[in-house]
Design a protein around this motif. Sequence first.
Motif, PDB file in Angstrom:
ATOM      1  N   ALA A 195     -43.745 -22.350 -34.812  1.00 33.10           N
ATOM      2  CA  ALA A 195     -44.112 -20.943 -34.967  1.00 33.10           C
ATOM      3  C   ALA A 195     -43.882 -20.476 -36.393  1.00 33.10           C
ATOM      4  O   ALA A 195     -44.686 -19.714 -36.958  1.00 33.10           O
ATOM      5  N   LEU A 196     -42.799 -20.955 -36.985  1.00 32.29           N
ATOM      6  CA  LEU A 196     -42.503 -20.575 -38.368  1.00 32.29           C
ATOM      7  C   LEU A 196     -43.536 -21.153 -39.323  1.00 32.29           C
ATOM      8  O   LEU A 196     -44.025 -20.469 -40.235  1.00 32.29           O
ATOM      9  N   GLY A 197     -43.890 -22.424 -39.102  1.00 37.51           N
ATOM     10  CA  GLY A 197     -44.906 -23.052 -39.942  1.00 37.51           C
ATOM     11  C   GLY A 197     -46.240 -22.332 -39.853  1.00 37.51           C
ATOM     12  O   GLY A 197     -46.946 -22.178 -40.851  1.00 37.51           O
ATOM     13  N   LYS A 198     -46.562 -21.841 -38.648  1.00 34.81           N
ATOM     14  CA  LYS A 198     -47.818 -21.106 -38.470  1.00 34.81           C
ATOM     15  C   LYS A 198     -47.811 -19.829 -39.292  1.00 34.81           C
ATOM     16  O   LYS A 198     -48.810 -19.471 -39.932  1.00 34.81           O
ATOM     17  N   ARG A 199     -46.694 -19.137 -39.303  1.00 33.45           N
ATOM     18  CA  ARG A 199     -46.592 -17.914 -40.102  1.00 33.45           C
ATOM     19  C   ARG A 199     -46.713 -18.209 -41.593  1.00 33.45           C
ATOM     20  O   ARG A 199     -47.227 -17.395 -42.361  1.00 33.45           O
ATOM     21  N   LEU A 200     -46.212 -19.364 -41.987  1.00 32.40           N
ATOM     22  CA  LEU A 200     -46.244 -19.742 -43.395  1.00 32.40           C
ATOM     23  C   LEU A 200     -47.550 -20.426 -43.786  1.00 32.40           C
ATOM     24  O   LEU A 200     -47.796 -20.671 -44.968  1.00 32.40           O
ATOM     25  N   GLY A 201     -48.355 -20.764 -42.794  1.00 37.89           N
ATOM     26  CA  GLY A 201     -49.571 -21.518 -43.071  1.00 37.89           C
ATOM     27  C   GLY A 201     -49.269 -22.932 -43.511  1.00 37.89           C
ATOM     28  O   GLY A 201     -49.936 -23.489 -44.383  1.00 37.89           O
ATOM     29  N   SER A 202     -48.230 -23.524 -42.908  1.00 39.55           N
ATOM     30  CA  SER A 202     -47.793 -24.862 -43.316  1.00 39.55           C
ATOM     31  C   SER A 202     -47.393 -25.658 -42.082  1.00 39.55           C
ATOM     32  O   SER A 202     -47.174 -25.109 -40.997  1.00 39.55           O
ATOM     33  N   ALA A 203     -47.279 -26.957 -42.259  1.00 42.44           N
ATOM     34  CA  ALA A 203     -46.849 -27.824 -41.161  1.00 42.44           C
ATOM     35  C   ALA A 203     -45.342 -27.704 -40.961  1.00 42.44           C
ATOM     36  O   ALA A 203     -44.587 -27.441 -41.901  1.00 42.44           O
ATOM     37  N   ALA A 204     -44.911 -27.900 -39.713  1.00 40.77           N
ATOM     38  CA  ALA A 204     -43.483 -27.833 -39.417  1.00 40.77           C
ATOM     39  C   ALA A 204     -42.697 -28.856 -40.224  1.00 40.77           C
ATOM     40  O   ALA A 204     -41.553 -28.600 -40.627  1.00 40.77           O
ATOM     41  N   THR A 205     -43.300 -30.006 -40.491  1.00 39.84           N
ATOM     42  CA  THR A 205     -42.598 -31.038 -41.265  1.00 39.84           C
ATOM     43  C   THR A 205     -42.265 -30.558 -42.674  1.00 39.84           C
ATOM     44  O   THR A 205     -41.222 -30.924 -43.236  1.00 39.84           O
ATOM     45  N   ALA A 206     -43.137 -29.733 -43.244  1.00 46.27           N
ATOM     46  CA  ALA A 206     -42.865 -29.199 -44.576  1.00 46.27           C
ATOM     47  C   ALA A 206     -41.683 -28.242 -44.549  1.00 46.27           C
ATOM     48  O   ALA A 206     -40.872 -28.205 -45.484  1.00 46.27           O
ATOM     49  N   VAL A 207     -41.580 -27.481 -43.463  1.00 48.27           N
ATOM     50  CA  VAL A 207     -40.451 -26.565 -43.324  1.00 48.27           C
ATOM     51  C   VAL A 207     -39.147 -27.361 -43.217  1.00 48.27           C
ATOM     52  O   VAL A 207     -38.154 -27.047 -43.880  1.00 48.27           O
ATOM     53  N   TYR A 208     -39.160 -28.401 -42.384  1.00 47.09           N
ATOM     54  CA  TYR A 208     -37.978 -29.250 -42.245  1.00 47.09           C
ATOM     55  C   TYR A 208     -37.571 -29.847 -43.598  1.00 47.09           C
ATOM     56  O   TYR A 208     -36.388 -29.984 -43.895  1.00 47.09           O
ATOM     57  N   TRP A 209     -38.535 -30.217 -44.401  1.00 50.75           N
ATOM     58  CA  TRP A 209     -38.251 -30.846 -45.698  1.00 50.75           C
ATOM     59  C   TRP A 209     -37.425 -29.914 -46.586  1.00 50.75           C
ATOM     60  O   TRP A 209     -36.571 -30.362 -47.344  1.00 50.75           O
ATOM     61  N   HIS A 210     -37.667 -28.615 -46.465  1.00 46.88           N
ATOM     62  CA  HIS A 210     -36.973 -27.646 -47.313  1.00 46.88           C
ATOM     63  C   HIS A 210     -35.621 -27.199 -46.756  1.00 46.88           C
ATOM     64  O   HIS A 210     -34.705 -26.902 -47.541  1.00 46.88           O
ATOM     65  N   VAL A 211     -35.494 -27.111 -45.434  1.00 43.57           N
ATOM     66  CA  VAL A 211     -34.268 -26.523 -44.878  1.00 43.57           C
ATOM     67  C   VAL A 211     -33.451 -27.497 -44.036  1.00 43.57           C
ATOM     68  O   VAL A 211     -32.324 -27.186 -43.643  1.00 43.57           O
ATOM     69  N   GLY A 212     -33.997 -28.658 -43.756  1.00 42.21           N
ATOM     70  CA  GLY A 212     -33.229 -29.689 -43.077  1.00 42.21           C
ATOM     71  C   GLY A 212     -33.258 -29.635 -41.565  1.00 42.21           C
ATOM     72  O   GLY A 212     -33.568 -30.624 -40.911  1.00 42.21           O
ATOM     73  N   SER A 213     -32.914 -28.495 -40.976  1.00 41.65           N
ATOM     74  CA  SER A 213     -32.875 -28.387 -39.521  1.00 41.65           C
ATOM     75  C   SER A 213     -32.966 -26.923 -39.118  1.00 41.65           C
ATOM     76  O   SER A 213     -32.761 -26.010 -39.935  1.00 41.65           O
ATOM     77  N   LYS A 214     -33.260 -26.703 -37.857  1.00 38.52           N
ATOM     78  CA  LYS A 214     -33.323 -25.341 -37.335  1.00 38.52           C
ATOM     79  C   LYS A 214     -31.961 -24.665 -37.439  1.00 38.52           C
ATOM     80  O   LYS A 214     -31.864 -23.484 -37.819  1.00 38.52           O
ATOM     81  N   ASP A 215     -30.890 -25.399 -37.109  1.00 36.48           N
ATOM     82  CA  ASP A 215     -29.550 -24.819 -37.191  1.00 36.48           C
ATOM     83  C   ASP A 215     -29.225 -24.387 -38.616  1.00 36.48           C
ATOM     84  O   ASP A 215     -28.647 -23.318 -38.843  1.00 36.48           O
ATOM     85  N   ASN A 216     -29.587 -25.231 -39.572  1.00 39.12           N
ATOM     86  CA  ASN A 216     -29.324 -24.887 -40.965  1.00 39.12           C
ATOM     87  C   ASN A 216     -30.137 -23.670 -41.382  1.00 39.12           C
ATOM     88  O   ASN A 216     -29.658 -22.804 -42.146  1.00 39.12           O
ATOM     89  N   LEU A 217     -31.361 -23.571 -40.890  1.00 40.12           N
ATOM     90  CA  LEU A 217     -32.209 -22.430 -41.211  1.00 40.12           C
ATOM     91  C   LEU A 217     -31.596 -21.136 -40.662  1.00 40.12           C
ATOM     92  O   LEU A 217     -31.595 -20.098 -41.349  1.00 40.12           O
ATOM     93  N   ILE A 218     -31.075 -21.173 -39.445  1.00 37.36           N
ATOM     94  CA  ILE A 218     -30.440 -19.985 -38.873  1.00 37.36           C
ATOM     95  C   ILE A 218     -29.230 -19.579 -39.703  1.00 37.36           C
ATOM     96  O   ILE A 218     -28.985 -18.393 -39.956  1.00 37.36           O
ATOM     97  N   THR A 219     -28.469 -20.560 -40.161  1.00 33.82           N
ATOM     98  CA  THR A 219     -27.311 -20.266 -41.010  1.00 33.82           C
ATOM     99  C   THR A 219     -27.754 -19.625 -42.322  1.00 33.82           C
ATOM    100  O   THR A 219     -27.149 -18.648 -42.796  1.00 33.82           O
ATOM    101  N   LEU A 220     -28.821 -20.140 -42.921  1.00 35.98           N
ATOM    102  CA  LEU A 220     -29.339 -19.580 -44.172  1.00 35.98           C
ATOM    103  C   LEU A 220     -29.852 -18.159 -43.967  1.00 35.98           C
ATOM    104  O   LEU A 220     -29.583 -17.259 -44.773  1.00 35.98           O
ATOM    105  N   ALA A 221     -30.599 -17.951 -42.886  1.00 32.03           N
ATOM    106  CA  ALA A 221     -31.125 -16.620 -42.594  1.00 32.03           C
ATOM    107  C   ALA A 221     -29.987 -15.649 -42.289  1.00 32.03           C
ATOM    108  O   ALA A 221     -29.979 -14.498 -42.756  1.00 32.03           O
ATOM    109  N   GLY A 222     -29.023 -16.124 -41.498  1.00 29.44           N
ATOM    110  CA  GLY A 222     -27.886 -15.285 -41.151  1.00 29.44           C
ATOM    111  C   GLY A 222     -27.070 -14.878 -42.346  1.00 29.44           C
ATOM    112  O   GLY A 222     -26.540 -13.770 -42.409  1.00 29.44           O
ATOM    113  N   ASP A 223     -26.970 -15.762 -43.335  1.00 31.44           N
ATOM    114  CA  ASP A 223     -26.208 -15.413 -44.533  1.00 31.44           C
ATOM    115  C   ASP A 223     -26.962 -14.424 -45.409  1.00 31.44           C
ATOM    116  O   ASP A 223     -26.366 -13.519 -45.995  1.00 31.44           O
TER     117      ASP A 223
END
Length: 228
Positions: free
Chosen positions: A31-59
Amino acid sequence: MPRDTLTREQIVRTAIDLLDAEGLDGLNMRALGKRLGSAATAVYWHVGSKDNLITLAGDQVWDEIALPDLDAVGWRAAATSMATGLHAMLGRHPWLVQSFGSFVMFGPGKARYDDHNLAVYEAGGFTGAQADQAAGAVFTFVLGNALSPAAEASLTRRLGRDGGDVEERLRDTMARATEIAAGFPRLRARLDTTAATDYAAAPDNSFEFGLRALLDGMEARPAGRPGF
């Protein structure tokens, strides 16, 4: 959006928007990749994991809280500003309240807030562990006040995903809760007043009342003693 044109900042900002709209359960890399117009794999490449992304967003959302100037205001006014700023931020991002039960939130945004918060209570005469205790007491109070709106937002989204009329299902749920409450004398008396539409609703200005009472107690600690 190709991987080499994505940035971590774009991903985190978009994740915050998605979390605000859909909550923790609604965040997934597809869903996030769709909003960004990118593949989910590209998102993973930048943030590592969903848990890490939540931590980054939460901070990141902690940076929304303004830090009062202790040279311009007293510690009591600063403490009130920090607490109300936190309360407002949690209201804008109720998913963060949910995340505290499953994730260890850390990062420069939260550290910035925590460090200044300790400075506020040190200015009020609290030292060492007592400053941590004072800051922790107020944080726990703010978090407790943010739990009910966060739970309501989560319930509303869940009922919406299940289908049907959300408003009707919420009314039915509250009607059943009110029927049970009517069997207890103090809750029944509260329901009979015009101020209470349901027994779970807090009176107006309850947050301000509680924060003022908490800070009153801290301010009234025995003279000459930095803590209780």
